[in-house]
Design a protein around this motif. Sequence first.
Motif, PDB file in Angstrom:
ATOM      1  N   ILE A 138      -2.296   3.525 -10.894  1.00 23.88           N
ATOM      2  CA  ILE A 138      -1.340   2.554 -10.388  1.00 23.88           C
ATOM      3  C   ILE A 138      -0.513   3.230  -9.303  1.00 23.88           C
ATOM      4  O   ILE A 138      -0.348   4.458  -9.313  1.00 23.88           O
ATOM      5  CB  ILE A 138      -0.442   1.991 -11.515  1.00 23.88           C
ATOM      6  N   ASP A 139      -0.024   2.442  -8.354  1.00 23.90           N
ATOM      7  CA  ASP A 139       0.859   2.988  -7.339  1.00 23.90           C
ATOM      8  C   ASP A 139       1.921   1.957  -6.979  1.00 23.90           C
ATOM      9  O   ASP A 139       1.803   0.775  -7.298  1.00 23.90           O
ATOM     10  CB  ASP A 139       0.087   3.448  -6.101  1.00 23.90           C
ATOM     11  N   ILE A 140       2.976   2.439  -6.340  1.00 24.25           N
ATOM     12  CA  ILE A 140       4.065   1.552  -5.956  1.00 24.25           C
ATOM     13  C   ILE A 140       4.614   2.009  -4.613  1.00 24.25           C
ATOM     14  O   ILE A 140       4.660   3.215  -4.330  1.00 24.25           O
ATOM     15  CB  ILE A 140       5.165   1.513  -7.051  1.00 24.25           C
ATOM     16  N   ALA A 192       2.731   0.076 -16.368  1.00 27.32           N
ATOM     17  CA  ALA A 192       3.743  -0.379 -15.424  1.00 27.32           C
ATOM     18  C   ALA A 192       4.414   0.834 -14.797  1.00 27.32           C
ATOM     19  O   ALA A 192       4.487   1.911 -15.407  1.00 27.32           O
ATOM     20  CB  ALA A 192       4.785  -1.247 -16.112  1.00 27.32           C
ATOM     21  N   VAL A 193       4.864   0.662 -13.577  1.00 29.43           N
ATOM     22  CA  VAL A 193       5.616   1.713 -12.894  1.00 29.43           C
ATOM     23  C   VAL A 193       6.907   1.086 -12.381  1.00 29.43           C
ATOM     24  O   VAL A 193       6.908  -0.044 -11.892  1.00 29.43           O
ATOM     25  CB  VAL A 193       4.801   2.355 -11.758  1.00 29.43           C
ATOM     26  N   TYR A 199       5.844   6.137  -0.910  1.00 24.52           N
ATOM     27  CA  TYR A 199       4.621   5.799  -1.635  1.00 24.52           C
ATOM     28  C   TYR A 199       4.546   6.677  -2.874  1.00 24.52           C
ATOM     29  O   TYR A 199       4.666   7.909  -2.773  1.00 24.52           O
ATOM     30  CB  TYR A 199       3.407   6.011  -0.728  1.00 24.52           C
ATOM     31  N   PHE A 200       4.342   6.044  -4.048  1.00 22.86           N
ATOM     32  CA  PHE A 200       4.438   6.774  -5.318  1.00 22.86           C
ATOM     33  C   PHE A 200       3.263   6.388  -6.218  1.00 22.86           C
ATOM     34  O   PHE A 200       3.331   5.405  -6.953  1.00 22.86           O
ATOM     35  CB  PHE A 200       5.777   6.455  -5.999  1.00 22.86           C
ATOM     36  N   PRO A 201       2.199   7.173  -6.185  1.00 26.32           N
ATOM     37  CA  PRO A 201       1.051   6.876  -7.049  1.00 26.32           C
ATOM     38  C   PRO A 201       1.086   7.667  -8.350  1.00 26.32           C
ATOM     39  O   PRO A 201       1.761   8.706  -8.442  1.00 26.32           O
ATOM     40  CB  PRO A 201      -0.130   7.333  -6.180  1.00 26.32           C
ATOM     41  N   TRP A 202       0.334   7.181  -9.319  1.00 26.49           N
ATOM     42  CA  TRP A 202       0.133   7.885 -10.584  1.00 26.49           C
ATOM     43  C   TRP A 202      -1.372   8.087 -10.770  1.00 26.49           C
ATOM     44  O   TRP A 202      -2.157   7.155 -10.591  1.00 26.49           O
ATOM     45  CB  TRP A 202       0.691   7.078 -11.752  1.00 26.49           C
TER      46      TRP A 202
END
Lengths: 113, 111
Positions: A48-50, A63-64, A32-35
Amino acid sequence: GENVEQHPSTLSVQEGDSAVIKCTYSDSASNYFPWYKQELGKGPQLIIDIRSNVGEKKDQRIAVTLNKTAKHFSLHITETQPEDSAVYFCAASTDTGRRALTFGSGTRLQVQP
Amino acid sequence: NAGVTQTPKFQVLKTGQSMTLQCAQDMNHEYMSWYRQDPGMGLRLIHYSVGAGITDQGEVPNGYNVSRSTTEDFPLRLLSAAPSQTSVYFCASSHNTGELFFGEGSRLTVL
């Protein structure tokens, strides 16, 4: 434990240009990789997260991208505006963030009008 | 709906003094955490809780205590303040989506 490195520490762009911030992580189990964006005097706010089953995610001008093989992910901001000026943090977690996020050291983005 | 509320916003302590940073959330989130933010080091996790009565240590727990007697509150206690604890402290909460909701921070100076 997890280690997240973030570059650059400061970034100055002209209004309308694009900005890219890059992060690398060490734990291959991270999924899990949020900004987060932090404005002066405020707490960080998720922008945003991915998750690891997705390679790219877009939300309007943001965009990520995620490369799990290389263990790095990036934030892309297009058509930058003065209100994008803030400190941006990337983070990584092995538990969709419920237990612990490991944050990068932050990037101060300045958008020049 | 206030979100995450932290008090006080500013505090100055002398070395050796104790104090409690308060954190309350009104979103019925089960997960709460405390981070400290230092220049050039991002945010580092101090302690976290996955529900009332359950707490665990993060990356930098030494010198801090926490307890979670209710879903809403998660106070952070400094037992004997040291200059190295000068920092900005953030409380955060989340539901099971993973998104952290942060308070506005508490700036602590230890002389």
